[in-house]
Scaffold this active site. Structure first.
Site, mmCIF file in Angstrom:
data_model
loop_
_atom_site.group_PDB
_atom_site.id
_atom_site.type_symbol
_atom_site.label_atom_id
_atom_site.label_comp_id
_atom_site.label_asym_id
_atom_site.label_seq_id
_atom_site.Cartn_x
_atom_site.Cartn_y
_atom_site.Cartn_z
ATOM 1 C CE LYS A 22 -1.794 1.461 4.097
ATOM 2 N NZ LYS A 22 -1.451 2.844 4.466
ATOM 3 C CG ASN A 23 2.150 2.789 3.562
ATOM 4 O OD1 ASN A 23 0.990 3.077 3.265
ATOM 5 N ND2 ASN A 23 2.536 2.608 4.815
ATOM 6 N NE ARG A 97 -1.574 11.985 8.226
ATOM 7 C CZ ARG A 97 -1.449 13.253 8.561
ATOM 8 N NH1 ARG A 97 -2.431 13.872 9.129
ATOM 9 N NH2 ARG A 97 -0.317 13.893 8.349
ATOM 10 C CB CYS A 121 -5.120 10.945 11.795
ATOM 11 S SG CYS A 121 -3.494 10.328 12.163
ATOM 12 N NE ARG A 126 0.303 10.243 10.285
ATOM 13 C CZ ARG A 126 -0.186 9.248 9.570
ATOM 14 N NH1 ARG A 126 -1.370 8.760 9.847
ATOM 15 N NH2 ARG A 126 0.502 8.722 8.579
ATOM 16 N N PRO A 127 1.670 16.672 11.531
ATOM 17 C CG PRO A 127 3.369 17.976 12.457
ATOM 18 C CD PRO A 127 2.577 16.708 12.672
ATOM 19 C CG ASP A 309 3.022 1.362 9.659
ATOM 20 O OD1 ASP A 309 2.510 2.186 10.417
ATOM 21 O OD2 ASP A 309 3.345 1.625 8.478
ATOM 22 C CB ILE A 331 6.858 6.789 14.943
ATOM 23 C CG1 ILE A 331 8.101 5.894 14.834
ATOM 24 C CG2 ILE A 331 6.626 7.578 13.644
ATOM 25 C CD1 ILE A 331 9.381 6.571 14.409
ATOM 26 N NE ARG A 401 -7.328 4.311 5.636
ATOM 27 C CZ ARG A 401 -6.553 5.109 6.336
ATOM 28 N NH1 ARG A 401 -6.841 5.373 7.579
ATOM 29 N NH2 ARG A 401 -5.487 5.647 5.792
HETATM 30 N N1 EPU Z 1 6.079 14.647 11.076
HETATM 31 C C1 EPU Z 1 6.226 15.977 11.365
HETATM 32 N N2 EPU Z 1 6.215 16.872 10.336
HETATM 33 C C2 EPU Z 1 6.074 16.498 9.044
HETATM 34 C C3 EPU Z 1 5.933 15.140 8.752
HETATM 35 C C4 EPU Z 1 5.942 14.224 9.795
HETATM 36 O O1 EPU Z 1 6.327 16.367 12.522
HETATM 37 O O2 EPU Z 1 6.076 17.367 8.164
HETATM 38 C C5 EPU Z 1 6.120 13.653 12.170
HETATM 39 C C6 EPU Z 1 4.824 12.842 12.289
HETATM 40 O O3 EPU Z 1 3.852 13.535 13.033
HETATM 41 C C7 EPU Z 1 5.314 11.578 12.950
HETATM 42 C C8 EPU Z 1 6.709 11.403 12.363
HETATM 43 O O4 EPU Z 1 7.084 12.674 11.839
HETATM 44 O O5 EPU Z 1 5.420 11.782 14.326
HETATM 45 C C9 EPU Z 1 6.826 10.382 11.250
HETATM 46 O O6 EPU Z 1 5.779 10.586 10.306
HETATM 47 P P1 EPU Z 1 5.928 10.315 8.756
HETATM 48 O O7 EPU Z 1 5.724 11.607 8.034
HETATM 49 O O8 EPU Z 1 7.151 9.541 8.475
HETATM 50 O O9 EPU Z 1 4.644 9.416 8.474
HETATM 51 P P2 EPU Z 1 3.791 9.467 7.168
HETATM 52 O O10 EPU Z 1 4.661 9.702 6.017
HETATM 53 O O11 EPU Z 1 2.608 10.343 7.365
HETATM 54 C C10 EPU Z 1 4.057 6.923 6.581
HETATM 55 C C11 EPU Z 1 3.138 5.755 6.381
HETATM 56 C C12 EPU Z 1 2.535 5.343 7.711
HETATM 57 C C13 EPU Z 1 3.682 4.977 8.656
HETATM 58 C C14 EPU Z 1 4.655 6.154 8.790
HETATM 59 C C15 EPU Z 1 5.883 5.846 9.623
HETATM 60 C C16 EPU Z 1 2.367 6.110 4.125
HETATM 61 C C17 EPU Z 1 1.247 6.440 3.197
HETATM 62 N N3 EPU Z 1 2.108 6.132 5.432
HETATM 63 O O12 EPU Z 1 3.247 7.965 7.130
HETATM 64 O O13 EPU Z 1 1.734 4.202 7.471
HETATM 65 O O14 EPU Z 1 3.170 4.666 9.929
HETATM 66 O O15 EPU Z 1 5.105 6.557 7.480
HETATM 67 O O16 EPU Z 1 6.553 4.760 9.116
HETATM 68 O O17 EPU Z 1 3.461 5.800 3.679
HETATM 69 C C18 EPU Z 1 -0.021 2.697 7.894
HETATM 70 O O18 EPU Z 1 0.240 2.140 6.815
HETATM 71 O O19 EPU Z 1 -0.797 2.191 8.743
HETATM 72 C C19 EPU Z 1 0.588 3.977 8.210
HETATM 73 C C20 EPU Z 1 0.107 4.797 9.139
#
Ligand code: EPU
Length: 422
Positions: A22-23, A97, A121, A126-127, A309, A331, A401
């Protein structure tokens, strides 16, 4: 709305095939926006999040054609920039998201985008500040109005970007943006997840110049245009990990086909530490239960560390293991939503901030439980497999999902599990 009904106690046996990731699929589908023609993706998992991304791409002027596990995305021509506003609406981004992944490609190819801010969420705030910081460094004008991010740039230019956090989708957005920027972009403290590496490989197939993907420093030299490609999506390491744990907790013997050991090192390491036999076999991993499951000490980390995850699924393993385990979620700040539900099934778990202390119990008892996010739902299904009696997992849409017909795959392994109307 559906529910999943499980009668616990079966020892899982047999083979299960892991679907496409998925990701990985989500950023890859979005990356089609960067090209001048139809991109074909194979092994696309049939999931609600993928359908949502399809809807979003249609809204942005793409033609999306799905047949089974093959999806073809034909982006609008560059000339569409004169006629369209490129908007990712709240209604779609709030349900997924990852909709924010269209931001980088849209600004890079069409010069502007309007994307709803995803907001908080279930698993945390998650900013997207790091996504925006990177785009600004590349010369984009960014403004926030009425809950939307508006981004504009005649042409993005290369920049050095040091991420405060190795954000996965943030990094993906910036690599896609940099691929069509003028000059060289260097992303430091980059995410090293296999899905980021896969995206970079696909962009290179499209004609991009990228080095260092899979490491903490990624260098992208922008090009003027990218061309359509065909690509088969890699297997889902989290789905694979979920089946590994399912086999372990049910004291089973399962071959998880397409599970890639190189993407699951931290997960395999923790299974072995708990006393589970995991071995490479054919195109996958074979899991066999050893003796009693032993206690674990886990801290979630960015890749190659232990994945957030997989945290909820390992919580179930700890709940039925010998002794006292500790899990720290480093995380996401609210990713323990499964704990009260597991407690209702008899698990002995105490949470203090980001740390959960789990005292193993000999057995869990089936109950009606409700999930609030995708991986939490998966953990409740696993708990149902080991619990005495019947478990009903409500709000199955979370599960749909990210897991392709999980009940069908588990039934194939001998689990007593079915989908029913709630
Ligand atoms: N964060 C910030 N600022 C940003 C971006 C992220 O503070 O601009 C923080 C987040 O709040 C979090 C941390 O950084 O505390 C890591 O978040 P990240 O951005 O890496 O997560 P993501 O990209 O939103 C992806 C996966 C998630 C997975 C996370 C961590 C996708 C579509 N989603 O999310 O997958 O948990 O990386 O590995 O790739 C899932 O599949 O169930 C899922 C939630």
């Amino acid at each position: 709305m559906d529910k999943i009904v499980i009668e616990g106690g079966a020892h899982l046996r047999g083979e299960v095939v892991v679907s496409g990731a998925k990701n990985a699929a989500l950023p890859l589908l979005a990356s089609s926006l960067l090209t001048g023609g139809p991109c074909t993706f194979k092994n696309v998992p049939q999931l609600n999040d993928i359908a949502t991304m399809g809807k979003l791409l249609v809204q942005l002027g793409c033609e999306v054609d799905t047949s089974g596990r093959t999806t073809v995305v034909a982006p609008p021509p560059a000339s569409a920039a004169r006629r369209r506003t490129f908007e990712a609406p709240y209604e779609l981004v709030k349900t997924m998201r990852a909709g924010v992944l269209v931001l980088g490609p849209l600004v890079a190819r069409f010069g502007r985008a309007r994307v709803s801010l995803p907001g908080g969420c279930a698993i945390g705030e998650r900013p997207i500040d790091q996504h925006l910081k990177g785009l600004q460094a590349m010369g984009a004008q960014v403004s926030l109005t009425h809950g939307y991010v508006e981004c504009e740039a005649r042409r993005l230019r290369g920049a050095r970007i040091v991420l405060d956090i190795p954000t996965v989708t943030g990094c993906e957005n910036l690599i896609m943006a940099a691929a069509l920027a003028s000059g060289v972009t260097i992303i430091e403290n980059a995410a090293q997840e296999p899905e980021v590496e896969e995206l970079a490989q696909v962009l290179v197939k499209m004609g991009a110049h990228i080095e260092g993907a899979g490491t903490a420093i990624i260098q992208v030299e922008g090009v003027d245009e990218l061309h359509p490609i065909e690509h088969t999506i890699l297997p889902d390491r989290i789905e694979a990990g979920t089946f590994l744990v399912a086999a372990a907790v049910t004291r089973g013997d399962v071959l998880v086909r397409n599970a890639r050991a190189d993407h699951l090192e931290a997960v395999i390491g923790k299974l072995r530490e708990a006393g589970v036999h995991v071995a490479a076999e054919g195109d996958g991993l074979r899991v066999r239960h050893g003796g009693d499951l032993g206690q674990l000490d886990i801290t979630t980390q960015p890749y190659p560390g232990f994945p957030t995850d997989m945290q909820a699924q390992f919580m179930v393993l700890c709940a039925v293991a010998r002794g006292q385990s500790v899990i720290k979620e480093a995380i996401f700040e609210h990713r323990f939503m499964h704990v009260p539900e597991l407690s209702r099934m008899g698990a002995d778990i105490h949470v203090d901030g980001r740390v959960a202390v789990i005292r193993g119990v000999p057995r869990l008892g089936g109950a009606k439980v409700m999930a609030t996010d995708l991986r939490a739902s998966a953990s409740l299904v696993l708990a149902g497999l080991v619990a005495d009696g019947v478990t009903e997992v409500l709000r199955v849409y979370h599960l749909d999902r990210g897991y392709e017909r999980i009940e069908k795959k588990l039934r194939g392994l001998g689990a007593h599990i079915r989908r029913a109307k709630a």
